[in-house]
Design a protein around this motif. Sequence first.
Motif, mmCIF file in Angstrom:
data_model
loop_
_atom_site.group_PDB
_atom_site.id
_atom_site.type_symbol
_atom_site.label_atom_id
_atom_site.label_comp_id
_atom_site.label_asym_id
_atom_site.label_seq_id
_atom_site.Cartn_x
_atom_site.Cartn_y
_atom_site.Cartn_z
ATOM 1 N N VAL A 15 45.745 23.372 17.018
ATOM 2 C CA VAL A 15 46.432 24.513 17.615
ATOM 3 C C VAL A 15 47.779 24.077 18.198
ATOM 4 O O VAL A 15 48.784 24.779 18.070
ATOM 5 C CB VAL A 15 45.563 25.174 18.705
ATOM 6 C CG1 VAL A 15 46.368 26.215 19.473
ATOM 7 C CG2 VAL A 15 44.334 25.825 18.077
ATOM 8 N N GLY A 16 47.807 22.893 18.814
ATOM 9 C CA GLY A 16 49.052 22.386 19.372
ATOM 10 C C GLY A 16 50.108 22.176 18.295
ATOM 11 O O GLY A 16 51.294 22.482 18.502
ATOM 12 N N CYS A 18 50.233 23.772 15.432
ATOM 13 C CA CYS A 18 50.637 25.111 14.995
ATOM 14 C C CYS A 18 51.612 25.744 15.983
ATOM 15 O O CYS A 18 52.556 26.437 15.587
ATOM 16 C CB CYS A 18 49.410 25.995 14.817
ATOM 17 S SG CYS A 18 48.360 25.514 13.413
ATOM 18 N N ARG A 19 51.418 25.488 17.258
ATOM 19 C CA ARG A 19 52.348 26.015 18.269
ATOM 20 C C ARG A 19 53.740 25.397 18.111
ATOM 21 O O ARG A 19 54.751 26.076 18.299
ATOM 22 C CB ARG A 19 51.801 25.742 19.666
ATOM 23 C CG ARG A 19 50.625 26.631 20.047
ATOM 24 C CD ARG A 19 50.031 26.200 21.363
ATOM 25 N NE ARG A 19 48.961 27.087 21.787
ATOM 26 C CZ ARG A 19 48.085 26.797 22.746
ATOM 27 N NH1 ARG A 19 48.178 25.633 23.387
ATOM 28 N NH2 ARG A 19 47.146 27.651 23.083
ATOM 29 N N LEU A 22 55.404 27.235 15.330
ATOM 30 C CA LEU A 22 55.886 28.546 15.773
ATOM 31 C C LEU A 22 57.085 28.406 16.695
ATOM 32 O O LEU A 22 57.991 29.259 16.685
ATOM 33 C CB LEU A 22 54.751 29.305 16.455
ATOM 34 C CG LEU A 22 53.560 29.653 15.544
ATOM 35 C CD1 LEU A 22 52.413 30.244 16.346
ATOM 36 C CD2 LEU A 22 53.992 30.601 14.429
ATOM 37 N N ASP A 23 57.124 27.326 17.484
ATOM 38 C CA ASP A 23 58.305 27.057 18.303
ATOM 39 C C ASP A 23 59.540 26.897 17.423
ATOM 40 O O ASP A 23 60.621 27.404 17.745
ATOM 41 C CB ASP A 23 58.115 25.782 19.132
ATOM 42 C CG ASP A 23 57.218 25.987 20.344
ATOM 43 O OD1 ASP A 23 56.909 27.153 20.666
ATOM 44 O OD2 ASP A 23 56.823 24.983 20.961
ATOM 45 N N TYR A 28 55.959 33.761 18.517
ATOM 46 C CA TYR A 28 54.996 33.724 19.610
ATOM 47 C C TYR A 28 53.944 32.645 19.388
ATOM 48 O O TYR A 28 53.535 32.381 18.260
ATOM 49 C CB TYR A 28 54.301 35.081 19.761
ATOM 50 C CG TYR A 28 55.229 36.189 20.164
ATOM 51 C CD1 TYR A 28 55.726 36.285 21.458
ATOM 52 C CD2 TYR A 28 55.629 37.149 19.233
ATOM 53 C CE1 TYR A 28 56.590 37.304 21.827
ATOM 54 C CE2 TYR A 28 56.499 38.173 19.591
ATOM 55 C CZ TYR A 28 56.972 38.244 20.888
ATOM 56 O OH TYR A 28 57.827 39.246 21.253
ATOM 57 N N ALA A 29 53.496 32.011 20.453
ATOM 58 C CA ALA A 29 52.444 31.008 20.372
ATOM 59 C C ALA A 29 51.094 31.671 20.149
ATOM 60 O O ALA A 29 50.924 32.883 20.324
ATOM 61 C CB ALA A 29 52.416 30.176 21.655
ATOM 62 N N GLN A 39 50.287 35.309 12.942
ATOM 63 C CA GLN A 39 50.625 33.914 13.191
ATOM 64 C C GLN A 39 49.399 33.009 13.005
ATOM 65 O O GLN A 39 49.459 31.974 12.331
ATOM 66 C CB GLN A 39 51.181 33.739 14.606
ATOM 67 C CG GLN A 39 52.539 34.357 14.831
ATOM 68 C CD GLN A 39 52.458 35.822 15.255
ATOM 69 O OE1 GLN A 39 51.419 36.471 15.105
ATOM 70 N NE2 GLN A 39 53.560 36.331 15.812
ATOM 71 N N CYS A 43 48.741 30.196 9.998
ATOM 72 C CA CYS A 43 48.527 28.802 10.374
ATOM 73 C C CYS A 43 47.178 28.296 9.881
ATOM 74 O O CYS A 43 47.075 27.201 9.314
ATOM 75 C CB CYS A 43 48.622 28.636 11.890
ATOM 76 S SG CYS A 43 50.305 28.790 12.552
#
Length: 202
Positions: A15-16, A18-19, A22-23, A28-29, A39, A43
């Motif tokens: 998840v990190g 993937c964040r 998105l960054d 959006y996270a 999103q 991912c």
Amino acid sequence: PLSFAGKVHVMTSIVGICRLSLDLLGDYAIADLSDNTKQARLCDRNYPAMRDAVLRSHPWNCALARARLPVMAEAPAFGFSRQYQLPADCLRLLPLTVGGYYDTGTIAHRVEGRRVLTDAEAPLDIIYVRRLTDPTDFDPLLVDAVAARLAWQIGYNLTGSRTLAADARQTYFDKLGEARAIDGVEGTISPVENSSWLEARN
């Protein structure tokens, strides 16, 4: 090009990563890959394939493994006298060399499917890039590269911006170049590290 400069990777998770993707895209996270959002779905669907593609694209030190393979009972139909089964987690076989050293010359071989064909006698010593599924085993540069590759993959579908997707692509290749330079400092650079980066960039 976009950059992850200044980010510290602590307790890295899928998840990190993937964040981070998105960054890169200014989106959006997500809280979890099971979120009912576009999103999260993008991912979740694309992460495994992009992870494996990035691992295969470069001989990452954190993903290298060694194995000693027994010869298979059945010989190839022609061309080589022996064949060996690759490990189940093998994503890429590095060139076969005498004793596994970079300066001892290569051993003639071919990879066909999940087998290595060669005349070399058993046991066959190999070095290969393995599939890493636990992101806590990732080098920080690998984390960044996977995030950038994922952003490149999902960027246009998610944002409709070809510019953002192109920036993510450039960031990905920048990370491969950085990893290549670091590998050269950590150990003797092998011919495959030079050629793989150039092939990926082309």
